[in-house]
Design a protein around this motif. Structure first.
Motif, mmCIF file in Angstrom:
data_model
loop_
_atom_site.group_PDB
_atom_site.id
_atom_site.type_symbol
_atom_site.label_atom_id
_atom_site.label_comp_id
_atom_site.label_asym_id
_atom_site.label_seq_id
_atom_site.Cartn_x
_atom_site.Cartn_y
_atom_site.Cartn_z
ATOM 1 N N HIS A 340 0.813 -1.214 0.000
ATOM 2 C CA HIS A 340 0.000 0.000 0.000
ATOM 3 C C HIS A 340 0.852 1.273 0.000
ATOM 4 N N THR A 406 -4.230 11.814 16.987
ATOM 5 C CA THR A 406 -3.919 10.430 16.604
ATOM 6 C C THR A 406 -2.425 10.320 16.377
ATOM 7 N N GLU A 445 -6.249 1.387 6.162
ATOM 8 C CA GLU A 445 -6.972 2.574 5.703
ATOM 9 C C GLU A 445 -6.809 3.736 6.674
ATOM 10 N N SER A 446 -6.822 3.447 7.985
ATOM 11 C CA SER A 446 -6.660 4.504 8.970
ATOM 12 C C SER A 446 -5.295 5.167 8.839
ATOM 13 N N LYS A 448 -3.381 5.277 6.179
ATOM 14 C CA LYS A 448 -3.309 6.032 4.927
ATOM 15 C C LYS A 448 -4.006 7.387 5.061
ATOM 16 N N VAL A 449 -5.107 7.407 5.803
ATOM 17 C CA VAL A 449 -5.810 8.674 6.025
ATOM 18 C C VAL A 449 -4.917 9.648 6.802
ATOM 19 N N HIS A 450 -4.298 9.158 7.875
ATOM 20 C CA HIS A 450 -3.509 10.046 8.728
ATOM 21 C C HIS A 450 -2.181 10.454 8.090
ATOM 22 N N GLY A 452 -2.055 11.046 4.883
ATOM 23 C CA GLY A 452 -2.428 11.805 3.689
ATOM 24 C C GLY A 452 -2.203 11.062 2.402
ATOM 25 N N MET A 454 -4.486 8.849 1.057
ATOM 26 C CA MET A 454 -5.734 8.510 0.387
ATOM 27 C C MET A 454 -5.973 9.458 -0.780
ATOM 28 N N ARG A 455 -6.425 8.877 -1.881
ATOM 29 C CA ARG A 455 -6.706 9.696 -3.067
ATOM 30 C C ARG A 455 -8.125 10.249 -3.016
#
Length: 455
Positions: A340, A406, A445-446, A448-450, A452, A454-455
């Protein structure tokens, strides 16, 4: 036929390392881990299946031989498929050969030509800790998939454009389907349907045509192997312009001599590795483990290979705190991170407190990393000394954790007492404890969100 040499092994291992090999698993390497036998599952279940169908199983018959005998007696296909599924589902543990192949971490896509779920189970066992990232799909000549609620991920016949970490694709149906192939007429329909539905299977065919195929055990009957390969590759098997090299590991017998002759003399892009495919799978895993390089230029098993981004921890990365006893789970986790494209940092070695690396690790946690991930297990919780690496890393991370932010993530990989969470959470801001506990399926996924990402 030229003998398979050490140079050939090195060439194959190098191609696997480069990610250009796609394993195709045939029935001869599908064995039961429960019986401890190297007999093919489809020969092992032949007699009980024949007994339930009321036919006599000939010596050394396979389940598909029994199916043909039942068809000859006029039994309906649906009844035979039901008994085949019943026999397959009585076996739950994959044998050594499947586990050997499943444990080669460079493989993230497997093709299976049998309807059982044992390859799926083998991958889940060998990639322990990443079970949620293992997806199973299958093709059906009916173009319809099981009703919602199946435990397998079957939202479509094709591979998704963006796959999970590890995918198993069953080319010739699955026990999860309402119908499946039991004899040659069914196989014809499956191959025909693949040709008809090529546009609908674009992601699958893109993967197949961009790789070197490693067939471990012939997928099915002689002619089916050739038609299946021809369909998958999209060109004549003897086409000399092919850029890929393919491999077939199979024992030579009187029955398959024409097939081996075809691959050796006709389909010149295919190398035959003559011998027991089960032993080949086991040898391949052993050689793969020995083949993995270390940072010192030597060799070591794959589970000893780690990735560091230099001595300094990149600012947008995840620091992973773990016990060396949990190295297998950490390897699986970092494999997912690499897939990922999540940057991470971990120490390659466990040094004693007071060694020079201490200041670098402290700086990585306190000032450099973006997220801190504490792996919590029975092993980490046995580290009770305040000067153990586990405890020091958690203390350093606690100094950065602030209420509502977080930073400090915790992933529990073992069953621990219900009150254990409060015992390992960082203490800060007086006596309040807080961090983010997260389940594995939501971890990627968490993060990747934190970060930055995520597309």
């Amino acid at each position: 036929m030229a003998e398979w040499s050490e140079r050939d092994w090195e060439m194959l291992l190098t191609e696997i390392q480069e990610g250009s090999v796609l394993p195709v698993i045939g029935p001869s390497v599908v064995t039961s881990g429960e019986s401890g036998s190297n007999c093919s599952l489809y020969r092992e279940i032949a007699e009980p299946m024949a007994r339930r169908l009321g036919v006599t199983a000939k010596e050394d018959a396979s389940a598909f031989d029994v199916a043909r005998d039942a068809i000859a007696q006029g039994m309906p296909i649906v009844s035979i498929w039901r008994e085949l599924k019943h026999a397959i589902r009585s076996i739950h543990q994959p044998g050594e050969a499947l586990r050997a192949i499943a444990g080669i971490r460079r493989f993230d896509l497997f093709l299976s030509t049998t309807p059982d779920k044992l390859l799926y189970e083998a991958v889940k066992l060998e990639r322990k800790g990443l079970e949620q990232f293992v997806a199973n799909r299958y093709f059906t000549d009916q173009g319809a998939l099981p009703s919602a609620g199946s435990e397998l991920d079957n939202s479509g016949c094709d591979l998704p454009a963006r796959r999970n970490l590890i995918s198993i694709y069953q080319l010739l149906g699955s026990v999860e389907a309402h119908t499946g192939p039991v004899w040659e007429d069914d196989y014809i329909e499956y191959v025909f349907s693949m040709i008809r539905d090529e546009a609908r299977l674009s992601n699958l065919f893109r993967q197949i045509r961009g790789k070197s195929l490693l067939l471990i055990g012939a997928p099915a009957e002689d002619w089916i192997v050739r038609f299946l390969l021809r369909t998958a590759l999209g060109k004549r098997l003897s086409d000399p312009s092919s850029q890929s090299k393919h491999f077939l590991a199979e024992a030579r017998s009187e029955a398959n001599e024409p097939m081996l002759f075809f691959f050796e003399k006709g389909a010149r892009v295919t190398r035959v590795i003559e011998g027991d495919p089960i032993q080949f799978a086991i040898d391949l895993r052993r050689r793969w483990d020995e083949f993995q390089p270390t940072s010192h230029g030597g060799s070591a098993p794959a589970h000893r290979v780690y990735h560091r981004n230099g001595d300094s921890c990149p600012g947008n990365s995840v620091f992973i705190s773990y016990s060396s006893a949990d190295v297998a789970c950490v390897d699986n986790l970092t494999e997912a991170f690499q897939f990922h494209k999540i940057p991470y940092w971990l120490d390659r070695e466990r040094l004693l407190a007071g060694d020079p690396l201490r200041s670098k690790i402290e700086a990585a946690i306190v000032t450099q990393c973006r997220l801190f991930l504490a792996i919590v297990s029975k092993s980490t919780e046995r580290e009770t000394s305040s000067e153990s690496w586990i405890r020091m890393e958690r203390r350093w991370a606690a100094t950065r954790q602030t209420l509502g932010a977080t930073f400090y993530l915790t992933l529990m990989i073992d069953d621990l007492p219900a009150n254990h969470r409060s015992e390992v959470e960082p203490v800060f801001d007086g006596d309040r404890r807080t961090n983010t506990w997260i389940e594995l399926d939501g971890l990627i996924e968490s993060i990747k969100v934190h970060l930055g990402l995520m597309r």
